[in-house]
Design a protein around this motif. Structure first.
Motif, PDB file in Angstrom:
ATOM      1  N   ALA A 268      -1.188  11.703 -49.218  1.00  0.00           N
ATOM      2  CA  ALA A 268      -1.843  12.446 -48.140  1.00  0.00           C
ATOM      3  C   ALA A 268      -2.589  13.652 -48.698  1.00  0.00           C
ATOM      4  CB  ALA A 268      -0.812  12.887 -47.110  1.00  0.00           C
ATOM      5  N   ARG A 269      -1.994  14.336 -49.670  1.00  0.00           N
ATOM      6  CA  ARG A 269      -2.657  15.486 -50.285  1.00  0.00           C
ATOM      7  C   ARG A 269      -3.986  15.062 -50.909  1.00  0.00           C
ATOM      8  NH1 ARG A 269       1.912  18.326 -53.990  1.00  0.00           N
ATOM      9  NH2 ARG A 269       0.203  19.765 -54.439  1.00  0.00           N
ATOM     10  N   GLU A 270      -3.963  13.951 -51.630  1.00  0.00           N
ATOM     11  CA  GLU A 270      -5.190  13.508 -52.284  1.00  0.00           C
ATOM     12  C   GLU A 270      -6.250  13.110 -51.258  1.00  0.00           C
ATOM     13  OE1 GLU A 270      -6.588  11.020 -56.189  1.00  0.00           O
ATOM     14  OE2 GLU A 270      -4.495  10.962 -55.561  1.00  0.00           O
ATOM     15  N   LEU A 271      -5.852  12.448 -50.183  1.00  0.00           N
ATOM     16  CA  LEU A 271      -6.808  12.072 -49.143  1.00  0.00           C
ATOM     17  C   LEU A 271      -7.376  13.310 -48.440  1.00  0.00           C
ATOM     18  CD1 LEU A 271      -4.971   8.963 -47.628  1.00  0.00           C
ATOM     19  CD2 LEU A 271      -7.035   8.965 -49.054  1.00  0.00           C
ATOM     20  N   LEU A 272      -6.555  14.332 -48.261  1.00  0.00           N
ATOM     21  CA  LEU A 272      -7.043  15.574 -47.663  1.00  0.00           C
ATOM     22  C   LEU A 272      -8.056  16.255 -48.577  1.00  0.00           C
ATOM     23  CD1 LEU A 272      -3.670  16.959 -46.275  1.00  0.00           C
ATOM     24  CD2 LEU A 272      -5.688  16.431 -44.876  1.00  0.00           C
ATOM     25  N   GLU A 273      -7.827  16.161 -49.885  1.00  0.00           N
ATOM     26  CA  GLU A 273      -8.726  16.791 -50.840  1.00  0.00           C
ATOM     27  C   GLU A 273     -10.048  16.035 -50.971  1.00  0.00           C
ATOM     28  OE1 GLU A 273      -6.866  17.291 -54.659  1.00  0.00           O
ATOM     29  OE2 GLU A 273      -4.970  17.865 -53.738  1.00  0.00           O
ATOM     30  N   ARG A 274      -9.985  14.703 -50.922  1.00  0.00           N
ATOM     31  CA  ARG A 274     -11.139  13.908 -51.359  1.00  0.00           C
ATOM     32  C   ARG A 274     -11.864  13.170 -50.251  1.00  0.00           C
ATOM     33  NH1 ARG A 274      -9.404  10.933 -56.891  1.00  0.00           N
ATOM     34  NH2 ARG A 274     -11.654  10.658 -56.925  1.00  0.00           N
ATOM     35  N   THR A 275     -11.341  13.172 -49.040  1.00  0.00           N
ATOM     36  CA  THR A 275     -11.980  12.459 -47.945  1.00  0.00           C
ATOM     37  C   THR A 275     -12.120  13.371 -46.730  1.00  0.00           C
ATOM     38  OG1 THR A 275     -10.010  11.632 -46.763  1.00  0.00           O
ATOM     39  CG2 THR A 275     -10.709  10.402 -48.727  1.00  0.00           C
ATOM     40  N   GLU A 276     -12.826  12.883 -45.719  1.00  0.00           N
ATOM     41  CA  GLU A 276     -12.958  13.612 -44.455  1.00  0.00           C
ATOM     42  C   GLU A 276     -12.160  12.932 -43.350  1.00  0.00           C
ATOM     43  OE1 GLU A 276     -17.083  14.121 -43.605  1.00  0.00           O
ATOM     44  OE2 GLU A 276     -17.472  15.309 -45.402  1.00  0.00           O
ATOM     45  N   LEU A 277     -11.227  12.087 -43.724  1.00  0.00           N
ATOM     46  CA  LEU A 277     -10.393  11.416 -42.739  1.00  0.00           C
ATOM     47  C   LEU A 277      -9.603  12.443 -41.929  1.00  0.00           C
ATOM     48  CD1 LEU A 277      -8.929   8.499 -44.904  1.00  0.00           C
ATOM     49  CD2 LEU A 277     -10.619   8.288 -43.069  1.00  0.00           C
ATOM     50  N   GLY A 278      -9.383  12.142 -40.646  1.00  0.00           N
ATOM     51  CA  GLY A 278      -8.580  13.007 -39.821  1.00  0.00           C
ATOM     52  C   GLY A 278      -7.107  12.906 -40.177  1.00  0.00           C
ATOM     53  N   VAL A 279      -6.325  13.896 -39.743  1.00  0.00           N
ATOM     54  CA  VAL A 279      -4.904  13.927 -40.064  1.00  0.00           C
ATOM     55  C   VAL A 279      -4.188  12.704 -39.509  1.00  0.00           C
ATOM     56  CG1 VAL A 279      -2.758  15.221 -39.728  1.00  0.00           C
ATOM     57  CG2 VAL A 279      -4.878  16.444 -40.221  1.00  0.00           C
ATOM     58  N   GLU A 280      -4.552  12.248 -38.326  1.00  0.00           N
ATOM     59  CA  GLU A 280      -3.934  11.061 -37.739  1.00  0.00           C
ATOM     60  C   GLU A 280      -4.218   9.825 -38.588  1.00  0.00           C
ATOM     61  OE1 GLU A 280      -1.286   9.858 -35.073  1.00  0.00           O
ATOM     62  OE2 GLU A 280      -2.383  11.649 -34.427  1.00  0.00           O
ATOM     63  N   GLN A 281      -5.481   9.682 -39.048  1.00  0.00           N
ATOM     64  CA  GLN A 281      -5.840   8.535 -39.892  1.00  0.00           C
ATOM     65  C   GLN A 281      -5.080   8.569 -41.215  1.00  0.00           C
ATOM     66  OE1 GLN A 281     -10.102   9.651 -39.528  1.00  0.00           O
ATOM     67  NE2 GLN A 281     -10.465   7.449 -39.303  1.00  0.00           N
ATOM     68  N   ILE A 282      -4.969   9.753 -41.803  1.00  0.00           N
ATOM     69  CA  ILE A 282      -4.265   9.883 -43.086  1.00  0.00           C
ATOM     70  C   ILE A 282      -2.790   9.544 -42.909  1.00  0.00           C
ATOM     71  CG2 ILE A 282      -3.480  11.549 -44.813  1.00  0.00           C
ATOM     72  CD1 ILE A 282      -6.228  12.891 -44.577  1.00  0.00           C
ATOM     73  N   ALA A 283      -2.190  10.035 -41.821  1.00  0.00           N
ATOM     74  CA  ALA A 283      -0.783   9.735 -41.564  1.00  0.00           C
ATOM     75  C   ALA A 283      -0.551   8.237 -41.501  1.00  0.00           C
ATOM     76  CB  ALA A 283      -0.342  10.391 -40.259  1.00  0.00           C
TER      77      ALA A 283
END
Length: 315
Positions: A268-283
């Motif tokens: 999740a940390r890496e997706l938050l750093e490298r993408t614009e996905l929303g928190v719900e999508q990342i979860a």
């Protein structure tokens, strides 16, 4: 305005071990995309007798520590019977007074302990020297069963290879998972081993399951978006759930499900750093189901929220 690079000093003492010196010098070496600068120094400029048949010639003395944001003390020979020079102890104390972060690799912990900065704190060193460190510095809470110990601005690691883990841990702390993973790929090293993972100490009975468990961990990392149970992990490893759980804790310092949770948070940390996905999508992508669940575990493990983390570490 560009942020100034983080200055790292590697302090080479008499008898310094080549691998211990080389690890921080290599991990933090200046190159495009690396926000660090490294200087190797000694108690005084000039030649320094090293360990393992090698010696060093350092251009800088202790004055190099005055500009450092982080100082590494590599391991050195005969730490149980050799005191660091008084000038070195004084320079390390002055550096800490300025707010400089201090990190020891392997037997470098003895030099750090000589300053008194480890008194009352947890620390580790190479397993061969943990008893000697306890005897020489009884106020230090020596933990022989970990790869490294992070006490905030004073850190210690076990044997040389765990110095890589400590360095990657600091890169993660400073700049997030993406840069740490990039450095690990360059080093051809594991991107993350928990500081709580056990040192590789000699065992009286060979343990034959290490490769199978490593394979299972790799498999789990590729299936984090799926339900992962203890039974499923044990089945992949070809052992009983009880055996898997017991061995997993011994190998990694975490229970299987704690490890899975941390792996999901790391992804999740890496997706938050490298993408614009929303928190719900990342979860959903990391197997935590809901944004509320992701926020809960982020707060418990990292002490921050996904939104704050993205604000701090996104490119």
């Amino acid at each position: 305005m560009a942020r100034e690079n983080h200055h790292v000093a590697v302090l080479v003492l008499e008898g310094a071990k080549p691998l211990d010196v080389g690890i921080p010098a290599q991990v933090f070496s200046s190159r495009p995309g690396m926000p660090y600068e490294v200087r190797v120094c000694g108690a005084a400029p000039g030649p320094v007798t090293g360990g393992d048949g090698l010696s060093y010639h350092v251009a800088d003395g202790l004055e190099a520590l005055e500009r450092a944001d982080t100082i590494f003390i590599p391991g050195y020979r005969e730490p149980a019977t050799t005191d660091p020079p008084a000038a070195v102890v004084g320079a390390l104390l002055a550096a800490r007074e300025r707010g400089t972060r201090l990190a020891a690799i392997s037997t470098g912990a003895f030099a750090l302990a000589a300053t008194g900065l480890l008194d009352g704190k947890r620390a580790t060193t190479h397993w061969h020297y943990t008893k000697a460190l306890t005897e020489r510095h009884p106020l230090v809470r020596v933990d022989e069963n970990v790869l490294f110990v992070d006490e905030g601005d004073v850190l210690t690691s076990a044997g040389a290879a765990s110095g890589i883990d400590l360095c990657l841990h600091l890169v993660r702390r400073d700049h997030g998972v993406a840069l740490s993973n990039r450095v690990a790929r360059r080093l051809v090293a594991a991107p993350y081993r928990s500081g709580g993972q056990a040192q590789y100490v000699p065992r009286s009975v060979p343990e034959p399951l290490g490769d199978a468990f490593a394979s299972t961990r790799e498999w789990a990392l590729k299936h984090l978006d799926e339900p992962l149970t203890l039974e499923a992990l044990a089945r992949n490893a070809g052992v009983s759930a009880r055996t898997f759980s017991r061995r997993f804790v011994k190998d990694t310092g975490h229970t299987p499900m704690q490890w899975v949770l941390r792996a999901r948070v790391d992804l999740a940390r890496e997706l938050l750093e490298r993408t614009e996905l929303g928190v719900e999508q990342i979860a959903d992508r990391v197997g935590l189901g809901t944004a509320a669940n992701l926020r809960l575990h982020f707060q418990r493990i990292l002490g921050t929220s996904p939104t704050e983390y993205r604000h701090t570490f996104s490119a």
